[in-house]
Design a protein around this motif. Sequence first.
Motif, PDB file in Angstrom:
ATOM      1  N   TYR A 195      17.152  58.881  79.768  1.00  0.00           N
ATOM      2  CA  TYR A 195      16.163  59.205  80.808  1.00  0.00           C
ATOM      3  C   TYR A 195      16.145  60.706  81.117  1.00  0.00           C
ATOM      4  CZ  TYR A 195      13.581  58.691  85.221  1.00  0.00           C
ATOM      5  OH  TYR A 195      12.652  58.776  86.217  1.00  0.00           O
ATOM      6  N   GLY A 196      17.259  61.378  80.850  1.00  0.00           N
ATOM      7  CA  GLY A 196      17.323  62.815  81.099  1.00  0.00           C
ATOM      8  C   GLY A 196      18.224  63.216  82.239  1.00  0.00           C
ATOM      9  N   LEU A 197      19.030  62.267  82.760  1.00  0.00           N
ATOM     10  CA  LEU A 197      19.852  62.565  83.932  1.00  0.00           C
ATOM     11  C   LEU A 197      21.111  63.376  83.612  1.00  0.00           C
ATOM     12  CD1 LEU A 197      19.687  59.408  86.216  1.00  0.00           C
ATOM     13  CD2 LEU A 197      18.370  61.524  86.326  1.00  0.00           C
ATOM     14  N   TYR A 198      21.391  63.557  82.330  1.00  0.00           N
ATOM     15  CA  TYR A 198      22.509  64.432  81.954  1.00  0.00           C
ATOM     16  C   TYR A 198      22.013  65.803  81.515  1.00  0.00           C
ATOM     17  CZ  TYR A 198      25.847  60.592  82.217  1.00  0.00           C
ATOM     18  OH  TYR A 198      26.644  59.551  82.676  1.00  0.00           O
ATOM     19  N   GLY A 199      20.718  65.898  81.281  1.00  0.00           N
ATOM     20  CA  GLY A 199      20.140  67.163  80.846  1.00  0.00           C
ATOM     21  C   GLY A 199      19.441  67.022  79.503  1.00  0.00           C
ATOM     22  N   LYS A 200      19.133  68.159  78.905  1.00  0.00           N
ATOM     23  CA  LYS A 200      18.401  68.206  77.640  1.00  0.00           C
ATOM     24  C   LYS A 200      19.369  68.098  76.465  1.00  0.00           C
ATOM     25  CE  LYS A 200      15.144  71.042  74.996  1.00  0.00           C
ATOM     26  NZ  LYS A 200      14.433  72.343  74.941  1.00  0.00           N
ATOM     27  N   THR A 201      19.153  67.128  75.603  1.00  0.00           N
ATOM     28  CA  THR A 201      20.005  66.958  74.426  1.00  0.00           C
ATOM     29  C   THR A 201      19.639  68.010  73.370  1.00  0.00           C
ATOM     30  OG1 THR A 201      18.429  65.270  73.662  1.00  0.00           O
ATOM     31  CG2 THR A 201      20.435  64.498  74.759  1.00  0.00           C
ATOM     32  N   PRO A 202      20.594  68.355  72.477  1.00  0.00           N
ATOM     33  CA  PRO A 202      20.328  69.381  71.473  1.00  0.00           C
ATOM     34  C   PRO A 202      19.092  69.132  70.618  1.00  0.00           C
ATOM     35  CG  PRO A 202      22.669  68.970  71.595  1.00  0.00           C
ATOM     36  CD  PRO A 202      22.011  67.944  72.469  1.00  0.00           C
ATOM     37  N   ILE A 203      18.838  67.860  70.277  1.00  0.00           N
ATOM     38  CA  ILE A 203      17.584  67.477  69.638  1.00  0.00           C
ATOM     39  C   ILE A 203      17.003  66.327  70.455  1.00  0.00           C
ATOM     40  CG2 ILE A 203      18.309  68.209  67.327  1.00  0.00           C
ATOM     41  CD1 ILE A 203      18.774  65.256  66.638  1.00  0.00           C
ATOM     42  N   PRO A 204      15.712  66.061  70.353  1.00  0.00           N
ATOM     43  CA  PRO A 204      15.126  64.967  71.147  1.00  0.00           C
ATOM     44  C   PRO A 204      15.741  63.615  70.803  1.00  0.00           C
ATOM     45  CG  PRO A 204      13.408  66.413  70.271  1.00  0.00           C
ATOM     46  CD  PRO A 204      14.685  66.813  69.592  1.00  0.00           C
ATOM     47  N   VAL A 205      15.878  62.769  71.812  1.00  0.00           N
ATOM     48  CA  VAL A 205      16.305  61.391  71.589  1.00  0.00           C
ATOM     49  C   VAL A 205      15.237  60.699  70.733  1.00  0.00           C
ATOM     50  CG1 VAL A 205      16.839  59.182  72.704  1.00  0.00           C
ATOM     51  CG2 VAL A 205      17.541  61.338  73.781  1.00  0.00           C
ATOM     52  N   ARG A 234      33.474  70.937  84.511  1.00  0.00           N
ATOM     53  CA  ARG A 234      32.444  70.303  83.685  1.00  0.00           C
ATOM     54  C   ARG A 234      31.042  70.491  84.257  1.00  0.00           C
ATOM     55  NH1 ARG A 234      36.027  65.280  84.126  1.00  0.00           N
ATOM     56  NH2 ARG A 234      37.551  65.486  82.437  1.00  0.00           N
ATOM     57  N   GLY A 235      30.677  71.717  84.589  1.00  0.00           N
ATOM     58  CA  GLY A 235      29.341  71.971  85.110  1.00  0.00           C
ATOM     59  C   GLY A 235      29.041  71.094  86.307  1.00  0.00           C
ATOM     60  N   GLN A 236      27.901  70.431  86.292  1.00  0.00           N
ATOM     61  CA  GLN A 236      27.499  69.576  87.412  1.00  0.00           C
ATOM     62  C   GLN A 236      28.364  68.315  87.497  1.00  0.00           C
ATOM     63  OE1 GLN A 236      24.797  71.089  88.996  1.00  0.00           O
ATOM     64  NE2 GLN A 236      24.849  69.707  90.751  1.00  0.00           N
ATOM     65  N   ASN A 237      29.141  68.012  86.437  1.00  0.00           N
ATOM     66  CA  ASN A 237      30.112  66.904  86.483  1.00  0.00           C
ATOM     67  C   ASN A 237      31.345  67.275  87.304  1.00  0.00           C
ATOM     68  OD1 ASN A 237      30.025  65.152  83.248  1.00  0.00           O
ATOM     69  ND2 ASN A 237      28.447  65.446  84.774  1.00  0.00           N
ATOM     70  N   LEU A 238      31.536  68.565  87.547  1.00  0.00           N
ATOM     71  CA  LEU A 238      32.702  69.087  88.268  1.00  0.00           C
ATOM     72  C   LEU A 238      33.990  68.639  87.572  1.00  0.00           C
ATOM     73  CD1 LEU A 238      31.389  68.519  91.909  1.00  0.00           C
ATOM     74  CD2 LEU A 238      31.188  70.574  90.483  1.00  0.00           C
ATOM     75  N   VAL A 239      34.801  67.796  88.218  1.00  0.00           N
ATOM     76  CA  VAL A 239      36.008  67.272  87.575  1.00  0.00           C
ATOM     77  C   VAL A 239      35.939  65.743  87.528  1.00  0.00           C
ATOM     78  CG1 VAL A 239      37.546  69.202  88.036  1.00  0.00           C
ATOM     79  CG2 VAL A 239      37.205  67.464  89.807  1.00  0.00           C
ATOM     80  N   GLY A 240      34.702  65.243  87.453  1.00  0.00           N
ATOM     81  CA  GLY A 240      34.493  63.804  87.375  1.00  0.00           C
ATOM     82  C   GLY A 240      33.799  63.455  86.080  1.00  0.00           C
ATOM     83  N   TYR A 241      33.073  62.327  86.079  1.00  0.00           N
ATOM     84  CA  TYR A 241      32.488  61.823  84.839  1.00  0.00           C
ATOM     85  C   TYR A 241      30.990  61.563  84.969  1.00  0.00           C
ATOM     86  CZ  TYR A 241      37.460  61.190  84.203  1.00  0.00           C
ATOM     87  OH  TYR A 241      38.815  61.416  84.143  1.00  0.00           O
ATOM     88  N   ARG A 242      30.409  62.076  86.045  1.00  0.00           N
ATOM     89  CA  ARG A 242      28.961  61.975  86.223  1.00  0.00           C
ATOM     90  C   ARG A 242      28.486  63.260  86.890  1.00  0.00           C
ATOM     91  NH1 ARG A 242      27.468  61.271  91.570  1.00  0.00           N
ATOM     92  NH2 ARG A 242      29.045  60.473  93.016  1.00  0.00           N
ATOM     93  N   ASN A 243      27.181  63.451  86.932  1.00  0.00           N
ATOM     94  CA  ASN A 243      26.653  64.596  87.656  1.00  0.00           C
ATOM     95  C   ASN A 243      26.690  64.315  89.161  1.00  0.00           C
ATOM     96  OD1 ASN A 243      26.121  66.184  85.460  1.00  0.00           O
ATOM     97  ND2 ASN A 243      23.952  65.653  85.314  1.00  0.00           N
ATOM     98  N   TYR A 244      27.194  65.294  89.917  1.00  0.00           N
ATOM     99  CA  TYR A 244      27.224  65.180  91.373  1.00  0.00           C
ATOM    100  C   TYR A 244      26.092  66.021  91.964  1.00  0.00           C
ATOM    101  CZ  TYR A 244      31.845  63.155  90.651  1.00  0.00           C
ATOM    102  OH  TYR A 244      32.872  62.351  90.227  1.00  0.00           O
ATOM    103  N   ALA A 245      25.702  65.675  93.173  1.00  0.00           N
ATOM    104  CA  ALA A 245      24.620  66.398  93.843  1.00  0.00           C
ATOM    105  C   ALA A 245      25.031  67.840  94.135  1.00  0.00           C
ATOM    106  CB  ALA A 245      24.242  65.672  95.141  1.00  0.00           C
TER     107      ALA A 245
END
Length: 497
Positions: free
Chosen positions: A386-396, A92-103
């Motif tokens: 806030y943007g901590l998951y990345g850029k959404t397909p359209i703006p929030v 899962r990209g920066q989520n790896l095999v978890g449910y949040r972005n890891y460093a």
Amino acid sequence: MNNLLEDGPKNPIKIQDNTFRDGHQSLLATRMRTEDMLPIAEKMDSVGFWAMEVWGGATFDSMHRFLGEDPFDRIRTLKKHITKTPFSMLLRGQNLVGYRNYADDVARLFVDKTCEAGMDIFRVFDALNDFRNFKTVVERIKANGKHFQGTICYSLTERRMGGDVFNLEYYLNKAKELQDMGADTLCLKDMAGIMAPFDIAELITELKKVITVPIHLHTHYTSGMASMVYLEAIKAGVDIIDTCLAPFALRTSQPAVEPIVATLYGTTRDSGFSLRLLLELDDYIETVAPKYRDYLAKHRMSVIDTGVLAHQVPGGMISNLVSQLTEAKALHRLAEVYKEVAVARKELGMPPLVTPTSQIVGVQAVLNVLFGRYKMVTNEVKDLAYGLYGKTPIPVDPEIQKKILKGYKRGETPVTGRAADYLEPELEKAREKVGDLAKDDFDLLIFALYPTTGEQFLKWKYGLEKMPPAVKPKTLEDIRKEDEAMAAAIEQVCRTI
């Protein structure tokens, strides 16, 4: 009559088998044990699959938490028996095999150690299709000389491909972006099973005009359209498809491989697989499947979810919504929640509904229905806005964003950079916390990814605590005794009547 599959040069379809990962994850809560894979591992290796998906997704979580198995050991163990067929995993990209972005430091070590354990192909996706979240893991995949499968999460703005967000141009642009990143193959990932056959035929045809890397198609049988989708995609020239052995196929899993092999027999796209061998493998799976039958959904007769054709909510997300509403004694409000999911999703930037965004949007939709719109907001929704998951397909939605971020601990002005750039390194702190309990970097990663359950697993692994009976596998003898007890109970009831 000219038949696209009967005339022309041979172009055998390549097939990836997902039985050992997505099959039991979709149907049986990811509970299949390594010990039940080994008896057919060598036969699976002889089928001729393009790859076998054996890891990633929820397996890492389920193995250490519920099965008491070391996730990395599964790769190493299977690799001893499967020597010809490449291994694939879902990352899962920066989520790896978890449910949040890891460093980034966690992401680098994770890829390096997974390669060391024996992984060959990394199917990398991001819930927002923000490919900046691929950067770190792709660098390490390439540095280790492994296969980077760039993945686009397939979603819809409306009933068919099109509209102002998820249209043909969107997918073509994303595909070109992934090829430019160095993707060895492109995967179209339809997690909800909402692809329409003629849409995918058009998409494959147009993709072939703008990219040169092979195209891999992944869908789920949830809506009942998957086999039709595969047939149209095959006619349009798709290179690789995902399937499962029949006992772990259909429902919310992938299409079964056997009918596809039989359908394409003698055509230009004949897989060349032995149907006899596949049926032998089916027979074995049927012998161990009863051990896991308690995890199979039994709440409805239909093997497809016709509702997804209308509301487009993935099966796993539906079960979460039902669970939350049941706990709140508000299951009668499910229809309201379905409507709210569509509204909240658009307000939150129209993210594809896949882990973890499906859970984020789903939980917020439930809260909006039960307590009023955005009266209660989860931390994950705040992080998303806030943007901590990345850029959404359209703006929030600006007004909703302002409401969500009021008093937010990180600030009220959203960030626009790569999500992981706002995360502090984590490994050294994890190393200090876990101490001598982690014997190597594999143990360290288990703890870093899942601190609470990971620590518990390591205590089981090294005999510091006794593994509870609930974690130990159910045997076929257990199943036999259960069946005998049930039969006796039924007989007693019949006598009473």
